[in-house]
Design a protein around this motif. Structure first.
Motif, PDB file in Angstrom:
ATOM      1  N   VAL A 279      45.355 -10.407  59.983  1.00 31.08           N
ATOM      2  CA  VAL A 279      45.485 -11.330  61.119  1.00 31.08           C
ATOM      3  C   VAL A 279      44.229 -11.304  61.995  1.00 31.08           C
ATOM      4  N   GLN A 280      43.540 -10.183  62.006  1.00 34.09           N
ATOM      5  CA  GLN A 280      42.330 -10.080  62.838  1.00 34.09           C
ATOM      6  C   GLN A 280      41.171 -10.921  62.300  1.00 34.09           C
ATOM      7  N   VAL A 281      41.293 -11.327  61.031  1.00 36.12           N
ATOM      8  CA  VAL A 281      40.303 -12.269  60.491  1.00 36.12           C
ATOM      9  C   VAL A 281      40.963 -13.631  60.243  1.00 36.12           C
TER      10      VAL A 281
ATOM     11  N   GLY B 256      41.344   2.102  70.631  1.00 38.99           N
ATOM     12  CA  GLY B 256      40.622   0.881  70.904  1.00 38.99           C
ATOM     13  C   GLY B 256      40.977  -0.076  69.787  1.00 38.99           C
ATOM     14  N   CYS B 257      40.412  -1.275  69.811  1.00 40.05           N
ATOM     15  CA  CYS B 257      40.750  -2.250  68.782  1.00 40.05           C
ATOM     16  C   CYS B 257      39.579  -3.208  68.650  1.00 40.05           C
ATOM     17  N   LEU B 258      39.231  -3.546  67.411  1.00 41.75           N
ATOM     18  CA  LEU B 258      38.111  -4.473  67.188  1.00 41.75           C
ATOM     19  C   LEU B 258      38.396  -5.850  67.795  1.00 41.75           C
ATOM     20  N   SER B 259      39.669  -6.159  68.007  1.00 43.23           N
ATOM     21  CA  SER B 259      40.028  -7.446  68.617  1.00 43.23           C
ATOM     22  C   SER B 259      40.104  -7.390  70.140  1.00 43.23           C
TER      23      SER B 259
ATOM     24  N   MET C  35      50.418   3.049  62.568  1.00 41.81           N
ATOM     25  CA  MET C  35      51.251   2.410  63.594  1.00 41.81           C
ATOM     26  C   MET C  35      50.498   1.260  64.268  1.00 41.81           C
ATOM     27  N   HIS C  36      49.239   1.501  64.594  1.00 46.50           N
ATOM     28  CA  HIS C  36      48.421   0.481  65.267  1.00 46.50           C
ATOM     29  C   HIS C  36      48.293  -0.779  64.387  1.00 46.50           C
ATOM     30  N   GLU C  37      48.011  -0.561  63.103  1.00 42.76           N
ATOM     31  CA  GLU C  37      47.812  -1.705  62.199  1.00 42.76           C
ATOM     32  C   GLU C  37      49.130  -2.411  61.889  1.00 42.76           C
ATOM     33  N   THR C  38      50.206  -1.635  61.747  1.00 42.66           N
ATOM     34  CA  THR C  38      51.516  -2.261  61.494  1.00 42.66           C
ATOM     35  C   THR C  38      51.901  -3.133  62.687  1.00 42.66           C
ATOM     36  N   ASP C  39      51.597  -2.683  63.885  1.00 45.19           N
ATOM     37  CA  ASP C  39      51.846  -3.500  65.080  1.00 45.19           C
ATOM     38  C   ASP C  39      51.117  -4.842  64.998  1.00 45.19           C
ATOM     39  N   HIS C  40      49.881  -4.831  64.483  1.00 47.54           N
ATOM     40  CA  HIS C  40      49.138  -6.099  64.348  1.00 47.54           C
ATOM     41  C   HIS C  40      49.922  -7.117  63.517  1.00 47.54           C
ATOM     42  N   LEU C  41      50.608  -6.630  62.464  1.00 51.37           N
ATOM     43  CA  LEU C  41      51.333  -7.549  61.579  1.00 51.37           C
ATOM     44  C   LEU C  41      52.514  -8.198  62.284  1.00 51.37           C
TER      45      LEU C  41
HETATM   46 ZN    ZN Z   1      43.555  -3.211  66.299  1.00 51.62          ZN
END
Ligand code: ZN
Length: 166
Positions: free
Chosen positions: A52-54, A94-97, A136-142
């Motif tokens: 989703v970040q791309v 932190g987050c690249l987005s 957890m952080h990446e699953t949240d993105h989904l």
């Molecule tokens: Zn992130």
């Protein structure tokens, strides 16, 4: 291989807030996406990147599990699901987005997740500490969630001595 543009909260919050759909078939297009995400993550110097970040709303993310040892060990997670979580940890995220920001976030200390690889095989992974936090952080993105929604406090430059991890 290509470097993809990473969407930021500022420019593309509406996309980042959407729920990603399961991958039903691992097509050549998905394989290209995975390859490009790897290049993009390494170039950006991050620990994790979700599709989703791309701008691709599919349940895919990658994590660089070698980043602490300064080598690249990319794990590809397709259709990941958290099946167990225990304990708690609180550390910096932190987050690249969400460039330029970081904050303290509580996460489970250990998680168990299942996911498919690019051949469609299912795996289970038991992770703790940083890897558990990343999963957890990446699953949240989904699911359209960002760490800034759940951080216990934001860190600013005067909070020195702490490092950004993702
Ligand atoms: Zn992130």
């Amino acid at each position: 291989m290509a470097i993809l543009k990473i969407l930021t909260e500022e420019e593309a919050n509406d996309i980042l807030r959407k729920t990603s759909k399961p991958v039903t078939e691992i097509t050549p297009k998905i394989e290209t996406l995975l390859n490009d995400m790897k290049d993009t993550l390494i170039k950006a110097g991050g620990v994790g990147l979700a599709a989703v970040q791309v701008g691709i709303l599919r349940r895919i993310y990658i994590i660089d599990a070698g980043v602490e040892e300064d080598k690249h060990e990319i794990i590809e997670f397709i259709n990941p699901e958290i099946i167990a979580a225990e304990g708690t940890q609180e550390d910096v995220e932190g987050c690249l987005s969400v460039p330029g920001r970081r904050g303290m976030v509580k996460r489970p200390m250990k998680v168990r997740a299942k996911f498919q690889d690019r051949n469609g095989e299912w795996y289970e992974i038991e992770a703790e500490e940083l890897l558990a936090r990343c999963i957890m952080h990446e699953t949240d993105h989904l699911d359209g969630k960002l760490y800034v929604d759940i951080m216990s406090r934001e860190l600013f430059d005067e909070d020195d001595g702490e490092e950004t991890e993702e």
